[in-house]
Structures are given as C-alpha cells and as structure tokens.
Motif scaffolding. Sequence first.
Motif, mmCIF file in Angstrom:
data_model
loop_
_atom_site.group_PDB
_atom_site.id
_atom_site.type_symbol
_atom_site.label_atom_id
_atom_site.label_comp_id
_atom_site.label_asym_id
_atom_site.label_seq_id
_atom_site.Cartn_x
_atom_site.Cartn_y
_atom_site.Cartn_z
ATOM 1 N N LEU A 1 33.365 41.593 35.213
ATOM 2 C CA LEU A 1 33.123 41.889 33.732
ATOM 3 C C LEU A 1 34.389 41.147 33.065
ATOM 4 N N ALA A 2 35.691 41.314 34.019
ATOM 5 C CA ALA A 2 36.943 41.011 33.365
ATOM 6 C C ALA A 2 36.944 39.271 33.488
ATOM 7 N N VAL A 3 36.170 38.702 34.335
ATOM 8 C CA VAL A 3 36.023 37.458 34.656
ATOM 9 C C VAL A 3 35.406 36.824 33.431
ATOM 10 N N GLN A 4 34.189 37.413 33.238
ATOM 11 C CA GLN A 4 33.280 37.115 31.994
ATOM 12 C C GLN A 4 34.078 36.965 30.915
ATOM 13 N N ALA A 5 34.836 38.249 30.604
ATOM 14 C CA ALA A 5 35.383 38.328 29.402
ATOM 15 C C ALA A 5 36.731 37.209 29.064
ATOM 16 N N ALA A 6 37.423 37.067 29.927
ATOM 17 C CA ALA A 6 38.462 36.042 30.101
ATOM 18 C C ALA A 6 37.990 34.521 29.813
ATOM 19 N N ARG A 7 36.810 34.453 30.573
ATOM 20 C CA ARG A 7 36.359 33.048 30.406
ATOM 21 C C ARG A 7 35.670 32.832 28.915
ATOM 22 N N ILE A 8 35.225 33.693 28.198
ATOM 23 C CA ILE A 8 34.912 33.699 26.835
ATOM 24 C C ILE A 8 36.193 33.546 26.053
ATOM 25 N N ALA A 9 37.171 34.227 26.264
ATOM 26 C CA ALA A 9 38.538 34.245 25.479
ATOM 27 C C ALA A 9 39.187 32.822 25.889
ATOM 28 N N GLY A 10 38.815 32.228 26.866
ATOM 29 C CA GLY A 10 39.441 31.011 27.173
ATOM 30 C C GLY A 10 40.898 31.242 27.908
ATOM 31 N N VAL A 11 40.930 32.074 28.527
ATOM 32 C CA VAL A 11 42.272 32.704 29.161
ATOM 33 C C VAL A 11 42.202 32.543 30.687
ATOM 34 N N PRO A 12 42.864 31.761 31.462
ATOM 35 C CA PRO A 12 42.947 31.926 32.963
ATOM 36 C C PRO A 12 43.133 33.290 33.469
ATOM 37 N N LEU A 13 42.273 33.782 34.291
ATOM 38 C CA LEU A 13 42.620 35.251 35.031
ATOM 39 C C LEU A 13 42.689 35.135 36.410
ATOM 40 N N THR A 14 43.582 36.020 37.056
ATOM 41 C CA THR A 14 43.713 36.235 38.480
ATOM 42 C C THR A 14 43.512 37.333 38.952
ATOM 43 N N LEU A 15 42.801 37.850 39.930
ATOM 44 C CA LEU A 15 42.225 39.115 40.262
ATOM 45 C C LEU A 15 43.119 39.466 41.492
ATOM 46 N N PHE A 16 43.539 40.790 41.598
ATOM 47 C CA PHE A 16 44.417 41.112 42.771
ATOM 48 C C PHE A 16 43.727 42.571 43.077
ATOM 49 N N GLY A 17 43.790 42.788 44.446
ATOM 50 C CA GLY A 17 43.279 44.007 44.996
ATOM 51 C C GLY A 17 42.394 43.920 46.426
ATOM 52 N N PRO A 18 42.066 45.125 46.629
ATOM 53 C CA PRO A 18 41.490 45.086 48.143
ATOM 54 C C PRO A 18 39.858 44.935 47.743
ATOM 55 N N ILE A 19 39.177 44.350 48.746
ATOM 56 C CA ILE A 19 37.681 44.165 48.738
ATOM 57 C C ILE A 19 37.039 45.141 49.312
ATOM 58 N N GLU A 20 36.830 46.369 48.481
ATOM 59 C CA GLU A 20 36.377 47.662 48.997
ATOM 60 C C GLU A 20 34.793 47.430 49.327
ATOM 61 N N ASN A 21 34.139 46.845 48.493
ATOM 62 C CA ASN A 21 32.749 46.742 48.435
ATOM 63 C C ASN A 21 32.445 45.323 48.863
ATOM 64 N N ARG A 22 32.299 44.885 49.968
ATOM 65 C CA ARG A 22 32.066 43.496 50.272
ATOM 66 C C ARG A 22 30.644 43.024 49.827
ATOM 67 N N ASP A 23 29.553 43.543 49.690
ATOM 68 C CA ASP A 23 28.420 43.172 49.205
ATOM 69 C C ASP A 23 28.469 42.716 47.765
ATOM 70 N N TYR A 24 29.190 43.827 47.038
ATOM 71 C CA TYR A 24 29.103 43.636 45.386
ATOM 72 C C TYR A 24 30.173 42.399 45.286
ATOM 73 N N TRP A 25 31.326 42.255 45.939
ATOM 74 C CA TRP A 25 32.268 41.313 45.779
ATOM 75 C C TRP A 25 31.608 39.812 45.984
#
Length: 361
Positions: A201-225
């Motif tokens: 949802l962060a990616v989707q919102a940033a795209r609508i806002a026209g702002v580049p976004l970087t995600l950081f953190g562990p991939i805990e749920n591989r299927d979801y990711w």
Amino acid sequence: MRIAVLCHVRQPIAQPFAGGMESQCWQLAAGLQARGHDVVLFASGDSDPRFALDAVNPEAYERSFPGAEHRGVAALIAHLDKGYAAACDRIAAGGFDVVHNNSLHRFPLEPARTAMVPTVTSLHVPPYDALRWFVQASVGPTHRLTATSARQLAAWWPEGPPREASVLHNGIDPDAWPFVAQGDGSAVWCGRMTPDKAPHLAVQAARIAGVPLTLFGPIENRDYWDAAVVPLLDGDARYGGHLGGAALAIELGRASVFVFTPCWDEPFGLVAVEAMACGLPVAAFDSGAVREIIGETGAFAPAGDVAALARAIVAALDAPRAPQRERVEAAFTRDRWLDRCEALYRAALSGAAASTTGAAA
C-alpha cells in the motif's frame, strides 16, 4: 542491580533487527549495562554474543519452526514451554534483583515466580486470547506491567488499568539517528514485509503521489512479498534490503518523507520514531497508537485508504523537519526510557520489601 532481561525468542536479539521488540531488548540490555548494572540476556542462543547470554532455546524459533507463529503448532508450543520453564528456573536460582520480562510467554507471569524475583513485564503487542488472562491474573505487589502507549494500555485493561500497570514509551538513542536538515524529495518505508505492515500500500500511495519510494526491512512472509510487492517494484519503487542501524540511518536521513502503513492495531511504531529523529515528516495510516506517537506534525490517512495516504505524502513533503527531531528528543529518548525502567525496577523491589515486612508482621 543484577538484572535478567528475558526476551521473545522468535528472532535473535542481534543486528540487523527483525523488528521493534528485538531492537528494544538489545537497547535495554546495552543501556542497562552501560549504566553499570549486571545484565544477563535470556534470549535465543544465536543472539548478540557481546552480552552475557543465557540461551532460552539454542536458536530463534523462526528458524526451527518457520511460519508457525500464531498457528497453534503443538510442537512449537512444547518447545517454547520447555525453554521458558527452564529459563525461569535459572532466573529464580540466579541471584537476580529483578527480571525485565519481554517474552510474551505465560510462565514469567505466574504470581509464584514474580513473588520470587520482582518483575517488570513489558507488553509490546495488542492483547490476544492466549495471553490476556495470564496478564490480568498476574498483577501483584512485586510485578509491574507496562504497555508501549496509552492506546495499548486501554486495550489490555478496557475497564481501567490497575495501579501496577502504566505506559512505558519505547526509546531510541538520538545520536544513532542523526538529524539531516534537507531531503532529496524521495520517500522511504521500513518494516517487516508482511500484510499487516502493508508495504504494497505504501508503494501504491507513493506512485499516486508521484514520489519515488524505497522499501527497507526483512522479507518475513515470502509468499506475500512475491505476490503483492514484487510486481509493484520498478524504477520508482525499489527494495533496498534489510540494513543494520547505521546504514539504515543514512538511508532515512537522505529521504524527505517516511511512509508508515500499519494495517493492525499498531502498539507504538518504533520505525517512525527513528525516521522522525532523522528529521523526516511522517505520512501514516491512522491506526492504533500512530497518532499518539507521531503527534500533530504527522500527515494522516484513514487506515487502508491509499488515495488519502497519497495526499498525506504530498502534504508531508512540505512539512518542516526540525519539529520531528524535537518531538523525539522530548519524549522518546533512550535515556528517558531507561530512567523509567529503573524507576519501575525500584517500584517492584519496594513491593517485594513491603510484602516481606507485611508477612513478618
């Protein structure tokens, strides 16, 4: 004081931290040790070896029982019960003045154990059925309980908390998260890659806002990711990896807005506080304790409303950076947090002394 810090053992208490609980247990042990206390860390055996470490289990159970969290797996329950029972027995026999319990397990809450070694229990999560009754039945003169926010304190005790329960906000070392006066116009998101943290949802919102976004953190749920996040990644949305604190602070400081998307009853939001220390205004879903922690300098959207979050991102880009740092320094420093911990230890010890005096009389 001789202090046992008893930890949750899903993940190691080591850098890079899997989440806020792991970070706070590490900071607690390190901070108390720096203040001259004799600290033993009761955690998984693969935790940071810089501490005097007494292993509850040989390794974090996410490695031994991957994906078994909150699924009622009988083998995992037996594994944890065995480890915590033995650890509690070692604490009882170890000459400790106090135990700071962060385990989210029922055994350290037993009144017979808290009467033997005065205890402070920190509740880092919303209430859930497997623990709620044990928490409420554990209140006593030698036991102090804390929640990370007023919102969570009320959730654990809807009819009003006992006098032994209080709010203990988490704290960070501001020097580890240096303030940066100006960002580069980009957005950043940090956390575990799980549906309840909602990086998609962060990616989707940033795209609508026209702002580049970087995600950081562990991939805990591989299927979801793989299903929900990877298809959204492109030139304007990227994954920056799972970084240790120093590297992450650099990445946070260069951005202009922090995007925070909890889709659960967020108990605190440590990653938002770390970003605020670096000066980042926060655009967030208004969920759980988020508004309580971030304060009125944040830009908020109803939980799950991506279009509103996009508007919040745009609004946050124009917010001044200094007030974010000022809020952290006023309310969420490690020294302030440790002062409160030490006061709670003294209160639990006073309860033990009063109980002994009363029994003798």
